[in-house]
Structure formats: C-alpha cells, structure tokens
Design a protein around this motif. Sequence first.
Motif, mmCIF file in Angstrom:
data_model
loop_
_atom_site.group_PDB
_atom_site.id
_atom_site.type_symbol
_atom_site.label_atom_id
_atom_site.label_comp_id
_atom_site.label_asym_id
_atom_site.label_seq_id
_atom_site.Cartn_x
_atom_site.Cartn_y
_atom_site.Cartn_z
ATOM 1 N N VAL A 158 -5.214 1.653 5.572
ATOM 2 C CA VAL A 158 -6.174 0.555 5.373
ATOM 3 C C VAL A 158 -7.062 0.411 6.608
ATOM 4 C CG1 VAL A 158 -4.726 -0.771 3.769
ATOM 5 C CG2 VAL A 158 -4.546 -1.194 6.236
ATOM 6 N N THR A 159 -8.203 -0.231 6.405
ATOM 7 C CA THR A 159 -9.191 -0.411 7.473
ATOM 8 C C THR A 159 -8.624 -1.096 8.719
ATOM 9 O OG1 THR A 159 -11.104 -0.281 6.027
ATOM 10 C CG2 THR A 159 -11.363 -1.632 8.029
ATOM 11 N N GLN B 119 0.820 -1.226 0.000
ATOM 12 C CA GLN B 119 0.000 0.000 0.000
ATOM 13 C C GLN B 119 0.854 1.277 0.000
ATOM 14 O OE1 GLN B 119 -2.559 -2.570 -0.406
ATOM 15 N NE2 GLN B 119 -3.350 -0.491 -0.377
ATOM 16 N N THR C 181 -0.296 4.770 -1.201
ATOM 17 C CA THR C 181 -1.201 5.511 -0.316
ATOM 18 C C THR C 181 -0.405 6.429 0.612
ATOM 19 O OG1 THR C 181 -2.907 3.791 -0.366
ATOM 20 C CG2 THR C 181 -2.923 5.265 1.537
ATOM 21 N N ALA D 243 -8.629 5.046 4.978
ATOM 22 C CA ALA D 243 -9.449 3.842 5.158
ATOM 23 C C ALA D 243 -10.932 4.165 5.009
ATOM 24 C CB ALA D 243 -9.162 3.226 6.519
ATOM 25 N N ALA D 244 -11.711 3.201 4.436
ATOM 26 C CA ALA D 244 -13.041 3.561 3.944
ATOM 27 C C ALA D 244 -14.140 2.540 4.209
ATOM 28 C CB ALA D 244 -12.946 3.860 2.451
ATOM 29 N N THR D 245 -13.931 1.634 5.170
ATOM 30 C CA THR D 245 -15.043 0.772 5.585
ATOM 31 C C THR D 245 -16.022 1.606 6.402
ATOM 32 O OG1 THR D 245 -13.589 -1.161 5.656
ATOM 33 C CG2 THR D 245 -15.646 -1.317 6.897
ATOM 34 N N PHE E 179 -7.191 10.117 -5.003
ATOM 35 C CA PHE E 179 -8.180 10.318 -3.929
ATOM 36 C C PHE E 179 -7.539 10.218 -2.551
ATOM 37 C CE2 PHE E 179 -8.924 5.810 -2.799
ATOM 38 C CZ PHE E 179 -8.378 5.161 -3.909
ATOM 39 N N SER F 46 -6.539 0.873 -3.445
ATOM 40 C CA SER F 46 -5.586 1.704 -4.172
ATOM 41 C C SER F 46 -4.272 0.949 -4.352
ATOM 42 C CB SER F 46 -5.357 2.983 -3.368
ATOM 43 O OG SER F 46 -4.516 3.864 -4.073
ATOM 44 N N PHE G 42 -13.636 8.733 2.542
ATOM 45 C CA PHE G 42 -14.931 8.388 1.941
ATOM 46 C C PHE G 42 -15.355 7.059 2.530
ATOM 47 C CE2 PHE G 42 -14.070 4.967 -1.315
ATOM 48 C CZ PHE G 42 -12.716 4.853 -1.120
ATOM 49 N N TYR H 258 -11.997 -8.087 2.419
ATOM 50 C CA TYR H 258 -11.886 -7.496 3.764
ATOM 51 C C TYR H 258 -12.892 -6.355 3.835
ATOM 52 C CZ TYR H 258 -8.815 -3.509 2.328
ATOM 53 O OH TYR H 258 -8.287 -2.378 1.777
HETATM 54 C C1 DHB Z 1 -9.212 0.966 1.850
HETATM 55 C C2 DHB Z 1 -7.958 1.015 1.252
HETATM 56 C C3 DHB Z 1 -7.842 1.495 -0.030
HETATM 57 O O1 DHB Z 1 -6.641 1.545 -0.643
HETATM 58 C C4 DHB Z 1 -8.968 1.922 -0.745
HETATM 59 O O2 DHB Z 1 -8.816 2.362 -2.007
HETATM 60 C C5 DHB Z 1 -10.211 1.886 -0.143
HETATM 61 C C6 DHB Z 1 -10.338 1.404 1.159
HETATM 62 C C7 DHB Z 1 -9.346 0.432 3.226
HETATM 63 O O3 DHB Z 1 -8.561 -0.465 3.615
HETATM 64 O O4 DHB Z 1 -10.247 0.870 3.951
#
Ligand code: DHB
Length: 368
Positions: A81-82, A19, A22, A104-106, A281, A204, A121, A149
């Motif tokens: 990451v989440t 990652q 990022t 992170a986007a969960t 993003f 990403s 987001f 995940y």
């Molecule tokens: C997450 C990581 C990412 O690279 C992405 O594009 C969207 C979500 C994450 O782990 O939450």
Amino acid sequence: SAQSNTFKIGLILPMTGQQASTGRQIEAAARLYMAQNGDTVAGKKIELIVKDDVATPDVTKRLAQELIVNDKVNVIAGFGVTPAALAAAPLATQSKTPQVVMAAATSSITEASPYIVRSSFTLPQVSVVMGDWAPKNGVKTVVTLVADYGPGNDAEKFFSERFQLNGGKVIEKLRVPLRNPDFAPFLQKVRDAKPDALFVFVPSGAGAAVMKQFLERGMDKAGIKLIATGDVTDDDQLNDMGDGALGVVTSHHYSAAHPSAMNKKFVEAFQKANPKMRPNFMAVGGYDGMRVIYEALKTTKGQGGGEALLAAMKGQVFESPRGQVLIDAQTRDIVQDVYLRKVEKKDGQLYNVEFDVIKGVKDPGKAK
Ligand code: DHB
C-alpha cells in the motif's frame, strides 16, 4: 553487499490482515520468477527475505531499517500500500538502497526517493482511460466513490478531470474509509443521486464487497452502471463475484485473460505452482519487479552497489505478461498499455476480457 557471494532482496509485504491477498500474490509471483530464472545471477546466489508488515507503515519502516542495517540487503521491494511505500522511502535514500515498488500506486510515490523504481502502475494512468471511454459510451453523469487515501484521491481527481474535459458531469464525490469500509450508506446516496454510472476505486481485496452491495441494493436494476479501475474486478476475487459482475467495464494494465503467448505461459505456470490462485495485477507487479532486479544485477555483473543497480534499472524495456513496458529513466515509473475490459464468462469462469487498448501510457500525474 558488494563483496559477498549472496545478493539479498528484502521483500516487505502485507502477508496478514486486510491486504493479505496482495502479499500472497506478490510472494507467489516472485518465487515463480526465481524458479523460472534460477537463483544464481552474475555469480551471486539470490536470497529472498520475506517480511510481513501487515500494511502498517510504522512496521514497514522498522522492517526496512532492519533489512538494510542488519541483513545488509541489496534491494528492498514489495510495498502493498501507498503509506508503506512512503514510510520506507527516506531509508532507501539515506542508505542508497534501490526500492522496487511492486504494488502501491499513488502517483507521487516515485518522487518520495530518487532510489524508488516502480513495476506496478499509477491510478492516474488507468483512471484517465476510463475518463475518456465513459462519456463516449453513454455515460453523461457520474458519482465517484473512492477509498479515502492516496490512490483513491488520485483516481477521483484524474478520472473526474478527464471526464469533465469530455463534457461529462460529476454530481458528487464520495470517499469511504480505507479500514473496514461500510459501503451501504454511500450506495444509498448514489441511488438517490441517480447518475448514469458510479465510478469506483477501492484497493485490491475490497472489490468483492463493493460488487456484492452494489448488486444487493439493486443499483444495476435502478439503471446505474458500475464503472471502475480494474482494482475492483480483481482477478484474485472476480470468479467468486457471481454473474452479477457480467458486463462491468473497467480500465487497467493487467488481466489474467490478456491474450498473449507470454501471458498464457505465465498464468499456466503460476496456477501450476499455486493451484488455488489466479494471478492478478499484483502478481504481475511482483514478477516484473523481480525481472527489473535480475536484469540490473546482470548488467552490473554483480559488482555494483545501490547507485549502479539503480542506473541499470532505469530505462529497461521488456515484454511483461501484461504487454510491452518501459521503466522511464526520468521518472523511474512504469510506462505501459492500458486496456478497457468487460467482465465476461469464458469456459464457465469470469474474466476481464480486453476490448480496447491505449498504448504506452505515461503516468499523467507527472506529465507537465
Ligand atoms: C494501492 C493498493 C491497492 O491494493 C491497489 O489496488 C491500488 C493501490 C495503494 O495503496 O497504493
């Protein structure tokens, strides 16, 4: 701390490993924000401490602990990451330290601690928009393919539910491992199922591999469209994906081609400072996260602790390079416009060109 003349931001990011893009994007954006807005706010000198967690939650947790206890940071931020965002959450709660989630986007992340504020987001936010668009544009059957995940599960669930609500049929739901995924056997299954479209979420950095194998296996020639969240046509990689990516439609909250005056200035300044990169993003999540921190420090006049900073982060409304955004005071999550975009060539380069917008989308993962 409240007494000292420095204000410390502990930025925990994946700077190496799968990652790493990022981390690179967010660090570059945070430094750009500081260069543009100064490193002194409300009489405090801002100190950015960047730590590499390699997107490994055990490391994230240790680094967050060290930053809070030893360095006495005022805010922790980043979280590529989440699992990393979730690992730091209990420490934010215990120490009453605001945790600004820039990547992170969960959906559920903001519920892991009342000290979390998100500037990135959510996957439900962007996936429902594709679930509305696809069935109105000739896509009646899909197979979904997601990284297995949190965010992938959110993308699968919220895309599928909305798509089916609109009369579409989900033939099969496929999940690929997050680490070193091999897409080939999954794509073979998709070819055999012959859906109108394949809906994809991968994080990403993984999009180029999906695109390459999709094209190599002739999926497009077999009449299967690729539709995705914008994580797949990531601006960090898009221009290297080749003309095979032309025409791919995605839903997302940020494109480097977003045609606003503010975004043009942002992209230009970012590329001037980082000549080999195009902001994606992740960069915008980092840039806006810094804005949220700076403004909270201004509002509290450099006097408050974690509680006061958090209160000043909630409810912020501002123009981002992505468009107008709001940090929802109830959920601490970001409310933003979500765009439909198509990969097109502009001045010899591939871009996600926006052609429609859904205004002010709240995270559907929290709507009761
Ligand atoms: C997450 C990581 C990412 O690279 C992405 O594009 C969207 C979500 C994450 O782990 O939450």
